[in-house]
Design an enzyme around this catalytic site. Structure first.
Site, PDB file in Angstrom:
ATOM      1  N   CYS A   1       0.863  -1.190   0.000  1.00  0.00           N
ATOM      2  CA  CYS A   1       0.000   0.000   0.000  1.00  0.00           C
ATOM      3  C   CYS A   1       0.895   1.234   0.000  1.00  0.00           C
ATOM      4  O   CYS A   1       1.643   1.459   0.959  1.00  0.00           O
ATOM      5  CB  CYS A   1      -0.911   0.005   1.222  1.00  0.00           C
ATOM      6  SG  CYS A   1      -2.015   1.442   1.263  1.00  0.00           S
TER       7      CYS A   1
ATOM      8  N   HIS B   1      -2.872  -4.137 -10.935  1.00  0.00           N
ATOM      9  CA  HIS B   1      -3.565  -2.933 -11.405  1.00  0.00           C
ATOM     10  C   HIS B   1      -3.917  -3.066 -12.881  1.00  0.00           C
ATOM     11  O   HIS B   1      -3.097  -3.545 -13.675  1.00  0.00           O
ATOM     12  CB  HIS B   1      -2.685  -1.703 -11.209  1.00  0.00           C
ATOM     13  CG  HIS B   1      -2.390  -1.394  -9.775  1.00  0.00           C
ATOM     14  ND1 HIS B   1      -3.209  -0.608  -8.992  1.00  0.00           N
ATOM     15  CD2 HIS B   1      -1.392  -1.826  -8.962  1.00  0.00           C
ATOM     16  CE1 HIS B   1      -2.705  -0.544  -7.773  1.00  0.00           C
ATOM     17  NE2 HIS B   1      -1.620  -1.274  -7.721  1.00  0.00           N
TER      18      HIS B   1
ATOM     19  N   GLU C   1     -10.590   0.495  -5.944  1.00  0.00           N
ATOM     20  CA  GLU C   1      -9.595  -0.378  -5.332  1.00  0.00           C
ATOM     21  C   GLU C   1     -10.137  -1.776  -5.050  1.00  0.00           C
ATOM     22  O   GLU C   1     -11.292  -1.925  -4.616  1.00  0.00           O
ATOM     23  CB  GLU C   1      -9.085   0.219  -4.007  1.00  0.00           C
ATOM     24  CG  GLU C   1      -8.117   1.353  -4.175  1.00  0.00           C
ATOM     25  CD  GLU C   1      -7.267   1.565  -2.939  1.00  0.00           C
ATOM     26  OE1 GLU C   1      -6.991   0.576  -2.222  1.00  0.00           O
ATOM     27  OE2 GLU C   1      -6.902   2.729  -2.674  1.00  0.00           O
ATOM     28  N   ARG C   2      -9.290  -2.760  -5.293  1.00  0.00           N
ATOM     29  CA  ARG C   2      -9.592  -4.136  -4.866  1.00  0.00           C
ATOM     30  C   ARG C   2      -9.809  -4.113  -3.359  1.00  0.00           C
ATOM     31  O   ARG C   2      -8.989  -3.596  -2.615  1.00  0.00           O
ATOM     32  CB  ARG C   2      -8.415  -5.032  -5.211  1.00  0.00           C
ATOM     33  CG  ARG C   2      -8.527  -6.473  -4.750  1.00  0.00           C
ATOM     34  CD  ARG C   2      -7.321  -7.306  -5.110  1.00  0.00           C
ATOM     35  NE  ARG C   2      -6.117  -6.891  -4.406  1.00  0.00           N
ATOM     36  CZ  ARG C   2      -4.981  -7.584  -4.449  1.00  0.00           C
ATOM     37  NH1 ARG C   2      -4.870  -8.687  -5.177  1.00  0.00           N
ATOM     38  NH2 ARG C   2      -3.917  -7.146  -3.785  1.00  0.00           N
TER      39      ARG C   2
ATOM     40  N   CYS D   1      -4.804   6.182  -4.522  1.00  0.00           N
ATOM     41  CA  CYS D   1      -4.162   4.866  -4.415  1.00  0.00           C
ATOM     42  C   CYS D   1      -2.704   5.052  -4.853  1.00  0.00           C
ATOM     43  O   CYS D   1      -2.455   5.373  -6.028  1.00  0.00           O
ATOM     44  CB  CYS D   1      -4.881   3.870  -5.316  1.00  0.00           C
ATOM     45  SG  CYS D   1      -4.146   2.225  -5.359  1.00  0.00           S
TER      46      CYS D   1
ATOM     47  N   GLY E   1      -1.526   2.454  -7.228  1.00  0.00           N
ATOM     48  CA  GLY E   1      -2.273   2.689  -8.473  1.00  0.00           C
ATOM     49  C   GLY E   1      -1.711   3.855  -9.259  1.00  0.00           C
ATOM     50  O   GLY E   1      -1.633   3.822 -10.491  1.00  0.00           O
TER      51      GLY E   1
HETATM   52  N1  API Z   1      -6.574  -2.082  -2.415  1.00  0.00           N
HETATM   53  C1  API Z   1      -5.161  -2.416  -2.643  1.00  0.00           C
HETATM   54  C2  API Z   1      -4.313  -2.133  -1.392  1.00  0.00           C
HETATM   55  C3  API Z   1      -4.234  -0.651  -1.029  1.00  0.00           C
HETATM   56  C4  API Z   1      -3.473   0.125  -2.058  1.00  0.00           C
HETATM   57  C5  API Z   1      -3.621   1.625  -2.036  1.00  0.00           C
HETATM   58  N2  API Z   1      -4.479   2.217  -1.066  1.00  0.00           N
HETATM   59  C6  API Z   1      -2.282   2.323  -2.111  1.00  0.00           C
HETATM   60  O1  API Z   1      -2.134   3.441  -1.593  1.00  0.00           O
HETATM   61  O2  API Z   1      -1.372   1.739  -2.765  1.00  0.00           O
HETATM   62  C7  API Z   1      -5.039  -3.905  -3.045  1.00  0.00           C
HETATM   63  O3  API Z   1      -5.850  -4.721  -2.575  1.00  0.00           O
HETATM   64  O4  API Z   1      -4.090  -4.196  -3.798  1.00  0.00           O
END
Ligand code: API
Length: 280
Positions: free
Chosen positions: A74, A165, A214-215, A223, A226
């Protein structure tokens, strides 16, 4: 059971609950992430982040989305961890190593104060091999691959920053109904481990606008991984140069994909919103 002390932090509006794993042991982080992320019955957040000891680095991160799923990495949370450990005296270093499920990340505290700090994270190398992303497509890099959803063909460019992604370059992103559209990408069978999905407008060769589904969390205001994936995909498509500013709903992130070492660098704010104690 003792009350639970926590710190609420956000990076470009991507907000998480942070727990100090040096003093507090969390038995079931998956369940706790679901409960505490609830914006009516819990604290309200995009998920839960544990700051833990590490045998190989200064600290270790465990990160759980609001649906309880654990993610490999993250970006916004890694900046906030850098701020947290410095502000709370867990380190006096401004160059910090962080163990994650996506490998070691390198955090550099730039400037700021107890409220907000600007921080750079070396996010490592992007992963373009579809087998490792993973995405069920052959050949790499996966750029502008046609994916049909409900009769409409979308062009996806796939990049992993340790987490998957799907990046879509399009127009009119502010009008997209992401609660309807997002899950159709997130849960598409082409993604064996689901995916995060970024909807991108190219403003110029150094600027992108981005929304993200987001996943495991739905639409968030930002993100970090992302933004890195979107920058890599836009550079591979020759839409932008190697330094881009990404405008997200919650703020801006600066991304550079360095040609000399193939590493992606993300710079942005980390903000402490409040500290609290959960009555249990
Ligand atoms: N939802 C993402 C994790 C959080 C990523 C995001 N909040 C960031 O700042 O990179 C996943 O399941 O891959």
């Amino acid at each position: 059971m003792r009350n639970l002390k926590f710190t609420k932090m956000q990076g470009a509006g991507n907000d998480y609950i942070y727990v100090n794993g040096f003093t507090t042991t969390i038995e079931n982080p998956t369940q706790l992430a679901i409960e505490l992320s609830n914006r009516n019955f819990g604290i309200g957040s995009d998920g839960l982040v544990l700051i833990l000891p590490s045998d190989t680095c200064d600290f270790r991160m465990q990160m759980f989305n609001s649906d309880g799923s654990e993610a490999e990495m993250c970006g916004n949370a890694s900046r906030c961890i850098g701020k947290y450990v410095y502000d709370n005296g867990l380190t006096d270093k401004k160059e910090i190593t962080l163990e994650t499920k996506a490998g070691v990340k390198y955090i550099t505290l730039l400037d700021g104060d107890a409220k907000a700090r600007r921080i750079t994270v070396d996010m490592g190398e992007p992963i373009l091999d579809p087998v490792l992303i993973p995405v069920n497509v052959s050949g790499q890099p996966v750029l502008n691959y046609p994916l049909e959803i409900d009769g409409k063909t979308w062009k996806i460019s796939c990049v992993s920053m340790g987490n998957p992604h799907a990046v879509i370059f399009t127009e009119g992103i502010k009008d997209f109904d992401l609660p309807v559209l997002g899950p159709k990408f997130e849960n598409n069978p082409i993604f064996p481990r689901r995916t995060n999905t970024e909807f991108i407008e190219v403003v110029d060769r150094n600027t992108l606008n981005m929304r993200v589904w987001e996943r495991g969390a739905g639409e968030t205001l930002a993100c970090g991984t992302g933004a890195c994936a979107a920058a890599v995909a836009s550079i591979l498509n020759n839409y932008t140069d190697r330094k881009v500013v990404i405008h997200l709903l919650g703020g801006d992130l600066e991304i550079e994909w360095c040609e000399s070492n193939n590493h992606v660098y993300m710079t942005g704010e980390a903000v402490t919103v409040f500290e609290g104690e959960l009555i249990r």
